[in-house]
Scaffold this motif. Sequence first.
Motif, short mmCIF file in Angstrom:
data_model
loop_
_atom_site.label_atom_id
_atom_site.label_comp_id
_atom_site.label_asym_id
_atom_site.label_seq_id
_atom_site.Cartn_x
_atom_site.Cartn_y
_atom_site.Cartn_z
N GLN A 117 43.53 36.68 44.60
CA GLN A 117 44.43 37.77 44.97
C GLN A 117 44.46 38.85 43.91
OE1 GLN A 117 46.18 38.02 47.78
NE2 GLN A 117 47.73 39.58 47.35
N HIS A 147 46.96 43.05 45.52
CA HIS A 147 46.70 44.15 46.46
C HIS A 147 47.69 44.08 47.62
CE1 HIS A 147 43.80 40.87 47.68
NE2 HIS A 147 44.42 41.08 48.84
N MET A 148 48.00 45.24 48.18
CA MET A 148 48.97 45.36 49.26
C MET A 148 48.54 46.48 50.21
SD MET A 148 52.49 45.33 46.98
CE MET A 148 53.61 45.39 48.39
N THR A 149 49.10 46.46 51.41
CA THR A 149 48.89 47.59 52.32
C THR A 149 49.80 48.74 51.89
OG1 THR A 149 50.60 46.84 53.86
CG2 THR A 149 48.34 46.06 54.25
N ARG A 158 40.96 51.70 47.75
CA ARG A 158 40.95 50.63 48.76
C ARG A 158 40.16 49.43 48.23
NH1 ARG A 158 39.90 52.63 54.96
NH2 ARG A 158 41.30 54.44 54.99
N CYS A 159 40.60 48.25 48.66
CA CYS A 159 39.79 47.06 48.40
C CYS A 159 38.55 47.11 49.30
CB CYS A 159 40.59 45.79 48.72
SG CYS A 159 42.05 45.58 47.69
N GLY A 181 39.61 43.06 51.92
CA GLY A 181 40.75 43.42 52.74
C GLY A 181 40.95 42.44 53.87
N GLY A 237 42.38 39.28 52.34
CA GLY A 237 43.61 39.43 51.58
C GLY A 237 44.84 39.07 52.36
N TYR A 269 43.85 47.29 52.55
CA TYR A 269 44.56 46.91 51.33
C TYR A 269 44.16 47.82 50.17
CZ TYR A 269 46.12 42.74 53.76
OH TYR A 269 46.71 41.90 54.65
N GLN A 329 44.37 48.58 45.80
CA GLN A 329 44.47 47.97 44.48
C GLN A 329 44.44 49.06 43.42
OE1 GLN A 329 40.99 45.49 44.24
NE2 GLN A 329 39.56 47.20 44.06
#
Length: 541
Positions: free
Chosen positions: A59, A118-120, A162-163, A168, A171, A240, A242
């Motif tokens: 993650q 990582h997050m949206t 972006r990942c 993504g 994730g 996602y 980062q």
Amino acid sequence: MTAQEVRLCGLLLQEHFGEVVEKVGRNLLKSGTQNLRAIVHETGLSVDLVKKSVCVLLQHGACSFIQGRKGPGSPTEYRAHCDRMLRILRYPRYIYTAKTLYGDTGEIIIEELLQRGHMTMSSTVKTVADRLTQNMEEGSSMDYGEVSTTFSKLVETHFLQRCPPAAGATGGSQTAALTPAAPVSSAAPTPESFPDCYTVPQVKLIGRGKRPLASEEGEDQRNAKRAKMDPETHGDEGIYWQVNFERFHQYFRDQTIISAVANKLDQTSSEIVRTMLRMSEVTTSSTAPCTKPLSANEIFRSLPATYNIPRHILDQYLTLLVDDPMEFVGKAGESGGGMFIVNLNRALANLARATLESIVQERFGSRSARIFRLLLRKRHLEQKQVEDFAMIPAKEAKDMLYTLLSQNLVQLQEIPKTPDFAPSRTFYLYTVNQLPTAKLLLQNCYKTVANLMERRLFEAKESKRLLEKSQRIEAILASLQASGAEPEQLTEVEEMITAPERQQLDSLRLHVNKLDSAENQVDETIFLLESYISSATKSTS
């Protein structure tokens, strides 16, 4: 990967993720690429704990996985990334930089992404808006639109990216990350390899941040699970984001160069260099040896309005920067009033050289620093030449040279006149190789940071009971203040900590703050040496 790097990575993982993740991470660092079964066997942990630990590392980008090397159907193998783990040491600096450039909103966005890996975008905006609302006055709240604007600015300036699509896809589910069906690339996403790396999706977010009610605190976990099972649609599902560490490092490098120019020349010169770096910060790769050429006309038009520098004065400053021995700025042509570049690799080499000289002076004194500086400039010298050029008595020069030689800061090269290497017919030349010396001092810096962290953890462990008592009392005071308690009640609770305990707490906090400050200062040296070693290695390869 050295023993000092493994030790520091282990301490960072232990502090941020706990002992179980630290054990798995350290095993991967020492053993290299391994499958899940081998990790379980070597760590002695249960399969469930190892899976969860690997998920945490995946993650946060500290680990990657590939298809088994024995062919289709073989177990998935995992590999730890030491450089990514070491970046945890720089988290406070990333957050502080975001706060300086984009205020509290930017600070919390970076903090959330660093904490969660990582997050949206929609999830980040909601979380940040809720946190900002908690710290605002009663009746005020943070609009989602304001947070989205700051998020977009961070993407526009490449501080967020972006990942990769595969990352993504995995994730959203930690268990999916452990299946061999979707291998992920360990390379960081770049605009060249991933065209949509810095494209912000159209997110449907309307609303404001919410305050959590005291009565709802027990239902937080149930609400989180319900949100995962029945998520709202915002248009950015599966995308996602980062933190782009390389962009932050580029900013740190630029600030270091600007500060060095200000110290060497003056503030106006540093502002001209700042303008040149700002004009090329997005167009120039973080690994480029120099910036794109800029004409004097472009630089003049891009200078801040507060600096009323006439054109002929600007030309004089540019000539001064080009002629300076540090060679931060170079001339690349005559069109447009002259084409100028910032020599990034040359600047890093000169800054690293100044750092090495400073370290030698602090450890061994000004006379040893004089000898070290002399060898850097003259390249190869015999002992008699060192004595003459440095103007130091023979006995003292000999002792200092041998001390530096024993610490591997100076090297001795033998040049024989005859094949038999007879001492009477051999030249003994002292020299300093800047790159190997920088690598040696970088390992010393890793060791220093690890020692500082161990000391800080020891101090906290020794006063664990007192710290827990202080935290309990602070929590009681916060709840009493929220319920509108009388001042007498608050005073009574505060007096639960005795005067000697309060004095001990103040002393502990002072020591911990000093250790934290020392860690950050050493990290600045680590960053400079890492940047120089990276640029020097790439330029020679």
